[in-house]
Scaffold this motif. Structure first.
Motif, PDB file in Angstrom:
ATOM      1  N   GLN A  22       0.837  -1.206   0.000  1.00 17.47           N
ATOM      2  CA  GLN A  22       0.000   0.000   0.000  1.00 17.47           C
ATOM      3  C   GLN A  22       0.869   1.252   0.000  1.00 17.47           C
ATOM      4  O   GLN A  22       0.597   2.213  -0.690  1.00 17.47           O
ATOM      5  N   TRP A  25       2.165   1.752  -3.411  1.00  9.38           N
ATOM      6  CA  TRP A  25       1.173   1.794  -4.502  1.00  9.38           C
ATOM      7  C   TRP A  25       1.380   3.073  -5.313  1.00  9.38           C
ATOM      8  O   TRP A  25       1.630   4.124  -4.738  1.00  9.38           O
ATOM      9  N   LEU A  57       1.495   9.460 -11.212  1.00  8.61           N
ATOM     10  CA  LEU A  57       1.572   8.193 -10.459  1.00  8.61           C
ATOM     11  C   LEU A  57       2.804   7.373 -10.834  1.00  8.61           C
ATOM     12  O   LEU A  57       3.181   6.453 -10.116  1.00  8.61           O
ATOM     13  N   PRO A 261      -5.720   3.617   2.184  1.00 10.88           N
ATOM     14  CA  PRO A 261      -4.570   4.439   1.752  1.00 10.88           C
ATOM     15  C   PRO A 261      -4.495   4.568   0.224  1.00 10.88           C
ATOM     16  O   PRO A 261      -4.121   5.622  -0.300  1.00 10.88           O
ATOM     17  N   VAL A 262      -4.918   3.496  -0.480  1.00 17.16           N
ATOM     18  CA  VAL A 262      -4.911   3.544  -1.950  1.00 17.16           C
ATOM     19  C   VAL A 262      -5.992   4.503  -2.449  1.00 17.16           C
ATOM     20  O   VAL A 262      -5.758   5.314  -3.346  1.00 17.16           O
ATOM     21  N   GLU A 264      -7.171   7.066  -0.929  1.00 18.88           N
ATOM     22  CA  GLU A 264      -6.707   8.442  -0.662  1.00 18.88           C
ATOM     23  C   GLU A 264      -5.662   8.862  -1.695  1.00 18.88           C
ATOM     24  O   GLU A 264      -5.705   9.981  -2.204  1.00 18.88           O
ATOM     25  N   ARG A 265      -4.763   7.938  -2.055  1.00 16.56           N
ATOM     26  CA  ARG A 265      -3.729   8.292  -3.052  1.00 16.56           C
ATOM     27  C   ARG A 265      -4.374   8.532  -4.410  1.00 16.56           C
ATOM     28  O   ARG A 265      -3.999   9.429  -5.156  1.00 16.56           O
ATOM     29  N   ALA A 269      -4.453  11.750  -6.764  1.00 19.78           N
ATOM     30  CA  ALA A 269      -3.974  11.690  -8.153  1.00 19.78           C
ATOM     31  C   ALA A 269      -4.986  12.319  -9.112  1.00 19.78           C
ATOM     32  O   ALA A 269      -4.616  13.061 -10.035  1.00 19.78           O
TER      33      ALA A 269
END
Ligand code: ASP
Length: 324
Positions: A22, A25, A57, A261-262, A264-265, A269
């Protein structure tokens, strides 16, 4: 005792690996599923965002077009995809209208997804083929009423916004036209350009170039106020279709269970891409408005979808159009 110690170690190792995955990621290309045909208005938004997110990313955002049933085939596919952080979905108002349009929907828009972010809001345009015998909306409505048996209306299937707009337009003028569904409005637009279909309501993210080229006839826009990209185009509401309004919003989703967490990322992005000058220019040229960044949170999308399902349900049910 030895088995218990081994188990604890294994669980420890597994969760450490997960945390590591994570934290790092993405470590491979990401798939963004688009529920309509390539080249159409939803696809244009997805590919524009995808290209920019690929830069930020450091992994390719692959666009996968999964077609059928007004977007519900793709939604069901993503709802059942592995929540591993590598499959995402972009959809519009269709996510909110599907529960009212389909008696047996194979997924629950509110329960089977994680909410990532919104993207852009897009006006729609009411069009007809270039040689349609009407030069303004009142003439168009008069001609349609006098010839409704021979006029067909293209759309991208039950649950598409072209279908929603077409349904509201027919109801507003009191006609029932033959609807011709396509796997997206890219093929529907080709049929309109070829004269195989007569009328189409579609997003400016596809129609602006055709309108500016004069290859289709424009009768109005579906927003309450005129739009910057087509300043001379009157709204349907100002031409007498009182309160007629369809604005296309876009949400980005992931399968339920995709790690927070993914999510949120990915939210970050998308918001970074929406600040990319290339994205801003492209969306502006196509009449799409970027949603305010401050409120572009996963929760905001969740609440917005809830309110939209509540709004469109009664409107659709009033029309009595469903699919099993
Ligand atoms: N968004 C369009 C629609 O719902 C379809 C498409 O993007 O091709 O009508």
């Amino acid at each position: 005792m030895k088995f218990k110690r081994t188990l604890i170690t294994l669980v420890g190792v597994a969760s450490a690996a997960l945390a590591h995955a994570q934290a790092n990621w993405p470590t491979k290309p990401i798939t963004l599923v688009v529920p309509f045909a390539a080249g159409g208005p939803t696809d244009v938004v997805a590919r524009t965002l995808g290209a920019s997110m690929t830069k930020s990313l450091g992994q390719t955002v692959v666009i996968e077009n999964k077609l059928g049933a007004g977007g519900t085939v793709a939604a069901n596919y993503v709802a059942k995809a592995a929540p591993d952080g590598y499959t995402f979905f972009i959809h519009h108002n269709g996510m909110a209208t599907a529960p009212a349009l389909y008696r047996k929907l194979a997924f629950d828009p509110l329960k089977d997804f994680e909410f990532v972010s919104q993207a852009v809001e897009v006006p729609m345009t009411l069009l007809a083929r270039k040689d349609f015998p009407a030069n303004n909306l009142p003439e168009m409505i008069a001609y349609i009423k006098a010839n409704q048996a021979k006029i067909n209306l293209a759309n991208a299937g039950l649950g598409a916004v072209s279908q929603l707009c077409g349904m509201l337009f027919q109801r507003a003028i009191g006609v029932q036209l033959t609807e011709v569904p396509f796997q997206g409005t890219a093929p529907a637009m080709n049929a309109l350009l070829g004269g195989q279909v007569d009328v189409l309501c579609d997003q400016t993210t596809q129609t602006v170039p055709q309108i500016k080229a004069g290859s289709v006839k424009l009768y109005g826009v579906t927003t309450k106020a005129r739009v910057k990209v087509l300043p001379n185009a009157p709204t349907l509401a100002e031409q007498g279709l009182k309160d007629f309004e369809v604005v296309v919003w876009h949400g980005i989703y992931a399968p339920k269970g995709t790690p927070k967490p993914v999510i949120e990322r990915m939210n970050m992005a998308v918001r970074t891409a929406l600040k990319d000058p290339d994205v801003i220019k492209r969306m502006d040229d196509l009449g799409a408005e970027i949603v305010p960044d401050a409120t572009n949170t996963p929760d905001a999308l969740h609440h917005w979808l809830q309110s939209e399902i509540g709004k469109w349900g009664p409107v659709i049910k009033a029309g009595g159009k469903f699919a099993d």
